[in-house]
Design a protein around this motif. Structure first.
Motif, PDB file in Angstrom:
ATOM      1  N   TYR A  86       0.818  -1.214   0.000  1.00  0.00           N
ATOM      2  CA  TYR A  86       0.000   0.000   0.000  1.00  0.00           C
ATOM      3  C   TYR A  86       0.850   1.262   0.000  1.00  0.00           C
ATOM      4  O   TYR A  86       0.364   2.344   0.305  1.00  0.00           O
ATOM      5  N   TYR A  87       2.138   1.152  -0.335  1.00  0.00           N
ATOM      6  CA  TYR A  87       3.033   2.302  -0.271  1.00  0.00           C
ATOM      7  C   TYR A  87       2.895   3.147  -1.535  1.00  0.00           C
ATOM      8  O   TYR A  87       3.490   2.852  -2.570  1.00  0.00           O
ATOM      9  N   GLU A  88       2.122   4.213  -1.437  1.00  0.00           N
ATOM     10  CA  GLU A  88       1.893   5.090  -2.578  1.00  0.00           C
ATOM     11  C   GLU A  88       3.198   5.696  -3.078  1.00  0.00           C
ATOM     12  O   GLU A  88       3.379   5.907  -4.288  1.00  0.00           O
ATOM     13  N   ARG A  93       0.954  -0.721  -8.054  1.00  0.00           N
ATOM     14  CA  ARG A  93       1.076  -2.063  -7.475  1.00  0.00           C
ATOM     15  C   ARG A  93      -0.095  -2.914  -7.942  1.00  0.00           C
ATOM     16  O   ARG A  93      -1.128  -2.412  -8.379  1.00  0.00           O
ATOM     17  N   GLU A 374       4.060   5.697   5.803  1.00  0.00           N
ATOM     18  CA  GLU A 374       2.737   5.182   5.439  1.00  0.00           C
ATOM     19  C   GLU A 374       2.381   3.917   6.218  1.00  0.00           C
ATOM     20  O   GLU A 374       1.304   3.358   6.026  1.00  0.00           O
TER      21      GLU A 374
END
Length: 423
Positions: A86-88, A93, A374
């Motif tokens: 979920y790392y923007e 992804r 995050e």
């Protein structure tokens, strides 16, 4: 000067040993699984075991090797897209609900990926700067979280199979006398210090340390048992809207919920499904796999309430976080006679205990800079705090200030409850 050098050398040896232990445990957990077992995904909230193995490896490759080791070459550049969670800040992804469609890479390929990254990490560890070693520590605690998720996600997957496959053999039968009556233990009152204190590791959401005022209250001496939950069911607890939050009652009605997850009514009574297959419900063991909605309804029925996060944490301060049934000891929650300070039993291990507190930042909280910022902060919305760890939590991962968090309808984790009341 030699003393400083010795301390640095000792610290690095400890990092090496912790890295080897955590990484090898993840591989050991998937040893009973086939490639198909490790690939399938049973719901959007869960991830395939293979993905857990790869994502935790991606963490070290991305935040340590890529950023701190000159000349490191990624095992496969495509994995940066496949195994970001979920790392923007790390870009695009693969969609979470579609992780079960990743038939390639195979489990063997993922294990080769782990071996590649592990070798690079072990070579680099003696030369990493302190900032990178802090990321290694974070990555190990992150992987321990995924070890528990891996187990609960596999349990949910196997529960969908009509064959009810066991992941491992049932533990040896143990005497299971019913616990005595629930005692009420008076909690601290007035101003108390909460949040992480000291120099040991903690996730960012556990701080800053701060003061909270507690009003007179008491906590139950132990978690609620399966037998007590059956009394709630027999009294029509799931069918009586008086005990339910409005959202909870809508959820019960829409989903047709009438028992904890994995329970099934059979001729001989209730059974439950676990990693050891389908077994009779043990009335003396803590109830588990219940949502916050169910926990809150039970508390209302029992003329109590859920503890606040502050009440629970204050009571757990000074207790041994390595107590209770945790991952290296047993495979499911079980009855225990042990008590810790002041008559409180099973505060750690066995089942995560729902609190009535929303997962929100503490006063003064600031997310870390960069992508690792995050990790926790952006999830502080709509979820509730759970405390204490479970039978699937790796021993050594827990502490009183630890904050787990899930949405109120979720129950595929080992979640239970301890009652509280005002006095």
């Amino acid at each position: 000067m030699p003393v400083t050098f010795d301390r640095q050398a000792t610290a690095r040896r400890q990092h090496d040993a912790a890295f080897a232990h955590v990484r090898s445990l993840s591989v050991a957990l998937v040893a009973p699984l086939s490639d198909a077992d490790a690939t399938a995904q049973s719901m959007d909230d869960a991830s395939p075991a293979k993905w857990h193995l790869a994502h935790t490896t991606w963490f070290f490759e991305t935040f340590v090797l890529r950023d701190h080791v000159s000349g490191y070459r990624p095992f496969d550049p495509a994995f940066a897209y496949l195994f970001n969670s979920y790392y923007e800040a790390e870009g695009a992804r693969h969609a979470r609900p579609q992780r079960g469609l990743l038939t390639r890479p195979s489990l063997a390929d993922v294990l080769a990926y782990r071996a590649h990254v592990d070798a690079a990490m072990q070579s680099a560890m003696p030369y990493l700067p302190e900032t990178a070693l802090a990321l290694v520590t974070l990555g190990l605690h992150h992987e321990q979280q995924h070890q528990e998720l891996l187990l609960t996600d596999i349990l949910h997957l196997f529960a969908q199979n009509p064959l009810a496959p066991a992941m491992w053999a049932a533990p040896a039968a143990m005497p299971a006398p019913m616990p005595g009556p629930m005692d009420w233990i008076t909690g601290r009152e007035g101003v108390v210090d909460l949040g992480h204190h000291g120099n040991g590791f903690a996730f960012d959401c556990e701080g800053p340390a701060h003061k909270v005022i507690l009003t007179p209250h008491a906590l139950a001496s132990r978690p609620v048992t399966n037998g007590e939950w059956q009394d709630f069911m027999a009294d029509g607890g799931y069918a009586d809207p008086r005990h339910w939050l409005s959202d909870g009652w809508a959820w019960v009605q829409a989903q047709g919920v009438a028992a904890p997850l994995y329970w099934r009514r059979e001729d001989g009574g209730w059974s439950r499904f676990g990693h050891d297959g389908r077994r009779p419900v043990n009335p003396a063991a803590p109830v588990t796999h219940i949502s916050l909605y169910e926990a809150d309804a039970y508390a209302s029925w029992a003329n109590g309430r859920l503890p606040t996060e502050a009440e629970w944490e204050s009571a757990a301060q000074g207790l041994d976080p390595n107590g209770g049934t945790q991952l290296d000891e047993a495979r499911c929650p079980r009855p225990r006679a042990c008590e810790q300070r002041g008559g409180l039993a099973q505060m750690f291990g066995d089942v995560w205990e729902w609190t009535g507190s929303a997962y929100r930042p503490y006063p003064g909280f600031r997310a870390a800079e960069g992508a690792v910022g995050e990790y926790n902060g952006k999830f502080m919305s709509g979820q509730f705090v759970l405390k204490g760890g479970s039978c699937a939590t790796p021993r050594g991962h827990m502490r009183a200030s630890y904050r787990n968090f899930f949405y109120p309808h979720q129950r595929w984790q080992f979640t239970g409850l301890r009652l509280a009341r005002d006095i």
